[in-house]
Write a protein that holds these residues in place. Structure first.
Motif, PDB file in Angstrom:
ATOM      1  N   GLU A 544       0.833  -1.202   0.000  1.00  0.00           N
ATOM      2  CA  GLU A 544       0.000   0.000   0.000  1.00  0.00           C
ATOM      3  C   GLU A 544       0.876   1.264   0.000  1.00  0.00           C
ATOM      4  O   GLU A 544       0.614   2.220  -0.729  1.00  0.00           O
ATOM      5  CB  GLU A 544      -0.904  -0.019   1.230  1.00  0.00           C
ATOM      6  CG  GLU A 544      -2.072   0.935   1.115  1.00  0.00           C
ATOM      7  CD  GLU A 544      -3.083   0.709   2.219  1.00  0.00           C
ATOM      8  OE1 GLU A 544      -2.733   0.056   3.222  1.00  0.00           O
ATOM      9  OE2 GLU A 544      -4.212   1.187   2.073  1.00  0.00           O
ATOM     10  N   THR A 545       1.926   1.233   0.797  1.00  0.00           N
ATOM     11  CA  THR A 545       2.839   2.384   0.841  1.00  0.00           C
ATOM     12  C   THR A 545       3.578   2.533  -0.484  1.00  0.00           C
ATOM     13  O   THR A 545       3.824   3.644  -0.956  1.00  0.00           O
ATOM     14  CB  THR A 545       3.854   2.201   1.988  1.00  0.00           C
ATOM     15  OG1 THR A 545       3.131   1.963   3.188  1.00  0.00           O
ATOM     16  CG2 THR A 545       4.719   3.433   2.155  1.00  0.00           C
ATOM     17  N   GLN A 548       1.287   4.082  -2.868  1.00  0.00           N
ATOM     18  CA  GLN A 548       1.086   5.486  -2.522  1.00  0.00           C
ATOM     19  C   GLN A 548       2.282   6.324  -2.951  1.00  0.00           C
ATOM     20  O   GLN A 548       2.144   7.447  -3.419  1.00  0.00           O
ATOM     21  CB  GLN A 548       0.842   5.618  -1.009  1.00  0.00           C
ATOM     22  CG  GLN A 548       0.421   7.017  -0.593  1.00  0.00           C
ATOM     23  CD  GLN A 548      -0.787   7.522  -1.366  1.00  0.00           C
ATOM     24  OE1 GLN A 548      -1.618   6.732  -1.779  1.00  0.00           O
ATOM     25  NE2 GLN A 548      -0.867   8.818  -1.594  1.00  0.00           N
ATOM     26  N   GLU A 551       1.861   6.911  -6.476  1.00  0.00           N
ATOM     27  CA  GLU A 551       0.804   7.923  -6.707  1.00  0.00           C
ATOM     28  C   GLU A 551       1.377   9.328  -6.537  1.00  0.00           C
ATOM     29  O   GLU A 551       1.159  10.198  -7.368  1.00  0.00           O
ATOM     30  CB  GLU A 551      -0.361   7.676  -5.738  1.00  0.00           C
ATOM     31  CG  GLU A 551      -1.568   8.562  -5.993  1.00  0.00           C
ATOM     32  CD  GLU A 551      -1.384   9.982  -5.522  1.00  0.00           C
ATOM     33  OE1 GLU A 551      -1.731  10.918  -6.282  1.00  0.00           O
ATOM     34  OE2 GLU A 551      -0.881  10.205  -4.409  1.00  0.00           O
ATOM     35  N   GLU A 555       1.350  12.220  -9.276  1.00  0.00           N
ATOM     36  CA  GLU A 555       0.428  13.342  -8.988  1.00  0.00           C
ATOM     37  C   GLU A 555       1.101  14.689  -9.234  1.00  0.00           C
ATOM     38  O   GLU A 555       0.477  15.619  -9.741  1.00  0.00           O
ATOM     39  CB  GLU A 555      -0.064  13.242  -7.539  1.00  0.00           C
ATOM     40  CG  GLU A 555      -1.050  14.350  -7.181  1.00  0.00           C
ATOM     41  CD  GLU A 555      -1.529  14.259  -5.729  1.00  0.00           C
ATOM     42  OE1 GLU A 555      -1.624  13.135  -5.205  1.00  0.00           O
ATOM     43  OE2 GLU A 555      -1.795  15.315  -5.139  1.00  0.00           O
ATOM     44  N   SER A 591       5.570   9.113   1.365  1.00  0.00           N
ATOM     45  CA  SER A 591       4.682   7.972   1.551  1.00  0.00           C
ATOM     46  C   SER A 591       5.072   7.176   2.792  1.00  0.00           C
ATOM     47  O   SER A 591       4.218   6.772   3.588  1.00  0.00           O
ATOM     48  CB  SER A 591       4.727   7.086   0.306  1.00  0.00           C
ATOM     49  OG  SER A 591       3.928   5.955   0.488  1.00  0.00           O
ATOM     50  N   SER A 594       3.855   8.739   5.907  1.00  0.00           N
ATOM     51  CA  SER A 594       2.426   9.084   5.994  1.00  0.00           C
ATOM     52  C   SER A 594       1.592   8.054   6.746  1.00  0.00           C
ATOM     53  O   SER A 594       0.413   8.286   7.000  1.00  0.00           O
ATOM     54  CB  SER A 594       1.849   9.261   4.581  1.00  0.00           C
ATOM     55  OG  SER A 594       2.486  10.328   3.944  1.00  0.00           O
ATOM     56  N   GLY A 596       0.017   5.403   5.965  1.00  0.00           N
ATOM     57  CA  GLY A 596      -1.239   4.988   5.332  1.00  0.00           C
ATOM     58  C   GLY A 596      -2.286   6.079   5.224  1.00  0.00           C
ATOM     59  O   GLY A 596      -3.426   5.802   4.832  1.00  0.00           O
ATOM     60  N   TYR A 598      -3.697   8.939   3.255  1.00  0.00           N
ATOM     61  CA  TYR A 598      -3.618   9.591   1.945  1.00  0.00           C
ATOM     62  C   TYR A 598      -5.017   9.793   1.394  1.00  0.00           C
ATOM     63  O   TYR A 598      -5.995   9.217   1.894  1.00  0.00           O
ATOM     64  CB  TYR A 598      -2.759   8.787   0.974  1.00  0.00           C
ATOM     65  CG  TYR A 598      -3.226   7.369   0.747  1.00  0.00           C
ATOM     66  CD1 TYR A 598      -4.159   7.071  -0.249  1.00  0.00           C
ATOM     67  CD2 TYR A 598      -2.729   6.316   1.515  1.00  0.00           C
ATOM     68  CE1 TYR A 598      -4.574   5.770  -0.467  1.00  0.00           C
ATOM     69  CE2 TYR A 598      -3.136   5.014   1.298  1.00  0.00           C
ATOM     70  CZ  TYR A 598      -4.058   4.739   0.308  1.00  0.00           C
ATOM     71  OH  TYR A 598      -4.473   3.471   0.091  1.00  0.00           O
ATOM     72  N   THR A 601      -5.736   7.752  -4.712  1.00  0.00           N
ATOM     73  CA  THR A 601      -5.158   6.434  -5.010  1.00  0.00           C
ATOM     74  C   THR A 601      -4.374   6.504  -6.317  1.00  0.00           C
ATOM     75  O   THR A 601      -4.577   7.407  -7.137  1.00  0.00           O
ATOM     76  CB  THR A 601      -6.244   5.357  -5.157  1.00  0.00           C
ATOM     77  OG1 THR A 601      -7.019   5.660  -6.332  1.00  0.00           O
ATOM     78  CG2 THR A 601      -7.135   5.297  -3.927  1.00  0.00           C
ATOM     79  N   LEU A 602      -3.505   5.506  -6.533  1.00  0.00           N
ATOM     80  CA  LEU A 602      -2.731   5.460  -7.768  1.00  0.00           C
ATOM     81  C   LEU A 602      -3.664   5.351  -8.972  1.00  0.00           C
ATOM     82  O   LEU A 602      -3.442   6.000 -10.002  1.00  0.00           O
ATOM     83  CB  LEU A 602      -1.754   4.282  -7.733  1.00  0.00           C
ATOM     84  CG  LEU A 602      -0.914   4.071  -8.992  1.00  0.00           C
ATOM     85  CD1 LEU A 602      -0.083   5.314  -9.326  1.00  0.00           C
ATOM     86  CD2 LEU A 602      -0.002   2.853  -8.847  1.00  0.00           C
TER      87      LEU A 602
END
Ligand code: SF4
Length: 641
Positions: A544-545, A548, A551, A555, A591, A594, A596, A598, A601-602
């Protein structure tokens, strides 16, 4: 079965076009017709998964461009291979080449003519010797001959036989080429259109279902079907699935060299989005790199193959950095006369990673008025030094035996000049004195990235990652990990590249990796995202990280335009890779910090990139029609020297 590419193209498609013997169409869409195009929601609902081979995404080729050099060379070779198979080659007396859209607009600066002609002579981007390209091309121009497929000589006149349709675009993709072969009577023997869709991938309407093979000239009859198609296993896990509990028993037992999964079934872990990739990692209690690793085996690779290929990719990347920082060449090709900076940056860092390699002579890359690299000891990087300092080689056998140790010698008086302060001293706000501005992580990342992109700009050996214009970002971040972070470099190389590859696949399917479709966000933006994910993965962070980090990496590149000056992959491209590498590490760090938390999402960011690409003016899509390409005058107002 869909005939789409396993990716969401930003341009409308034309289907059911016969492979050979097509005649020219008189009506072509113009650039203006392509602006603002978007697909319908139905068109975006593609059933294909995103999985392609890592070794198709990261391919070894030559600079300066994956879409304008590597892809066109492959297209030329494909055309000739097909003519041979159809036993038409010996009948060919003339070959006409039409370049459309972005290929025509920036092809000269991107070495497209060289690439196509040498591809028609049978050369391949992975095996061609980069230093022979220029002389072979000059020979074709001077003697007006082309050796088709390496054994059939024809007359070739560049002015007559290559046509630049920069104001026309073929419907499938803005990087279009049409090759036509004629016999002695001028009758058309065969014609075909190819599209260089980014990252060195080449497709035509015939090859859309097996693009991953065709462009490499692989024999399709002997490879696993999984590598041919992306339409298998349409049902994917979701995060809401009740079967998401980590279960070691659900892990496929594919971890020995003798076991290659059922290729007919496709990759064991197909994913189409970041969300489904995350679900797979949770379901099987695997990392993203492990998911990709197992998928590679469905492409027919053994454990040994995967290791060999990954380390071959890394060795080419590393050699590229080494070449860039140690070259004796002072300028890059092209009328900008741009000075190479990687050797200078490397010397400034005052240390080296290549045992026994001398840096270039100081007159090529002098960085301080008082530096005198000739005073350094043999075999050392001749870092600049100031007065009162000496360089000593440490004793053999120490961990720094090949590096110079910088020691202040008290016996030599330091005669420092007063630093030059710029500004008025009779002002209430006094000027700042000069300071050393070494920020090591940033400086190393920049040096590595610029080294790779200078090699790319000079047509050298390069790993397309995922494109050539953005080829510096991933090697720079990985090199930094190896040199400064990892305590197990071999594992980090595997983890980094396989993770980055998964992220690249998501962009290729969900948006684009072609600057002609999406501007520089599709090149440096995607590379930044891939490198951010790879960096986070090497920090033992959760999938997940990792996603992120990827992402954040894209972004803050959304909307990045492509406007290369003079059509060369030099400005802004080279520096932009340095910024991309720094941004990738920053994204990963953010990331990791953070926990988790955020908000984007990607998958949402990839879709935003696709929409942004759709809305972006064609002037900013590798056409050099606006931006820096038009505001910067040539010769440069600010001299390159
Ligand atoms: S500006 Fe970006 S996308 Fe355009 S050629 Fe340079 S690196 Fe590639």
């Amino acid at each position: 079965m869909s005939l789409l590419l396993g990716r969401r193209s930003l341009f409308p498609r034309r289907l059911n076009i016969p492979f050979f013997l097509r005649t020219f169409s008189s009506s072509r869409p113009t650039f203006s017709k392509l602006e603002g195009i978007s697909e319908t929601p139905q068109e975006r609902q593609l059933p294909e998964h995103a999985v392609i081979s890592t070794f198709d995404l990261f391919s070894i080729g030559v600079g300066p461009s994956s879409s304008h050099t590597v892809g066109p060379m492959r297209a030329g070779k494909i055309f000739i291979t097909d003519l041979k198979e159809l036993q038409l080659l010996k009948k060919v007396a003339t070959v006409k080449i039409n370049l459309y859209g972005s290929l025509a607009a920036t092809g000269k600066g991107h070495h497209t003519p060289q690439a196509i002609l040498l591809g028609l002579e049978g050369s391949d981007p992975e095996t061609i010797i980069p230093t022979t390209i220029e002389s072979r091309y000059n020979n074709i121009l001077a003697n007006k001959v082309l050796l088709l497929g390496g054994d059939h000589l024809i007359h070739y006149d560049m002015d007559r036989d290559m046509l630049w349709r920069w104001d026309q675009v073929l419907p499938t993709h803005p990087n279009g080429m049409r090759f036509s072969a004629f016999d002695e009577d001028g009758d058309l023997l065969a014609t075909n259109e190819y599209y260089s869709v980014g990252g060195g991938f080449v497709v035509n309407d015939k090859t859309q279902v097996d693009e991953n093979l065709f462009y490499k000239g692989v024999d399709k009859s002997v490879v696993p079907p999984a590598r041919l198609h992306q339409t298998h296993s349409l049902t994917e896990p979701t995060l809401n699935s009740p079967s998401l509990e980590p279960s070691s028993s659900s892990r496929p037992s594919q971890h020995n060299d003798d076991t290659i999964p059922d290729a007919e079934a496709g990759p064991p872990h197909p994913f189409e989005s970041g969300n489904s990739l995350l679900a797979l990692t949770q379901r099987h209690n695997m990392t993203i790199a492990q998911i990709v690793y197992d998928n590679e085996k469905s492409f027919g690779y053994s454990d040994e193959d995967i290791h060999k290929k990954i380390f071959r990719i890394w060795s080419v990347m590393d050699e590229c950095i080494q070449t860039g920082v140690t070259t004796n060449a002072t300028t890059l090709p092209g009328r900008l006369g741009l000075r190479r900076r990687a050797p200078i940056l490397y010397r400034r860092l005052m240390r080296g990673f290549y045992p026994g390699v001398m840096s270039p002579p100081s007159n090529n890359a002098r960085i301080e008025a008082d530096s005198n690299p000739s005073e350094t000891f043999g075999g050392l990087i001749d870092a600049p030094k100031s007065r009162g300092e000496k360089f000593y080689q440490t004793k053999q056998g120490s961990s720094f035996e090949t590096m110079g140790a910088r020691i202040v010698d008290p016996a030599i008086p330091s005669a420092k000049r007063a630093p030059r302060v710029i500004g008025a001293f009779d002002h209430p706000l006094l000027p700042e004195p000069p300071r050393k501005t070494m920020i090591p992580a940033v400086d190393f990342l920049s040096c590595y990235a610029i080294a790779v992109n200078e090699v790319n700009a000079s047509g050298g050996r390069i790993v397309t990652s995922p494109t050539n214009g953005a080829a510096g970002v991933i090697p720079a971040v990985l090199k930094y990990i190896i040199e400064f972070v990892s305590d197990d470099p071999d594992k980090s190389i595997m983890t980094f590249l396989l993770t980055a590859s998964a992220i690249g696949m998501l962009f290729k399917r969900g948006s684009t990796i072609s600057a002609a479709e999406g501007g520089c966000q599709a090149e440096v933006g995607v590379a930044c995202s891939m490198a951010a994910g790879g960096f986070a993965a090497c920090m033992v962070s959760s999938p997940e990280t990792v996603l992120q980090a990827a992402e954040i990496g894209i972004e803050h590149n959304l909307g990045l335009t492509c406007d290369p000056i003079d059509g060369l992959v030099q400005v802004p491209c080279i520096e932009r890779n340095s910024l991309g590498a720094v941004k990738a590490v920053t994204a990963a760090q953010l990331s990791l910090a953070s926990h988790g938390v955020y908000s984007v999402t990607l998958d949402e960011a990839i879709e935003a990139m696709r929409l942004t690409a759709s809305d972006m003016s064609v002037k900013y899509k590798e056409t050099s029609l606006s931006g820096l390409a038009t505001t910067v005058k040539i010769p440069l107002t600010v001299p390159a020297w």
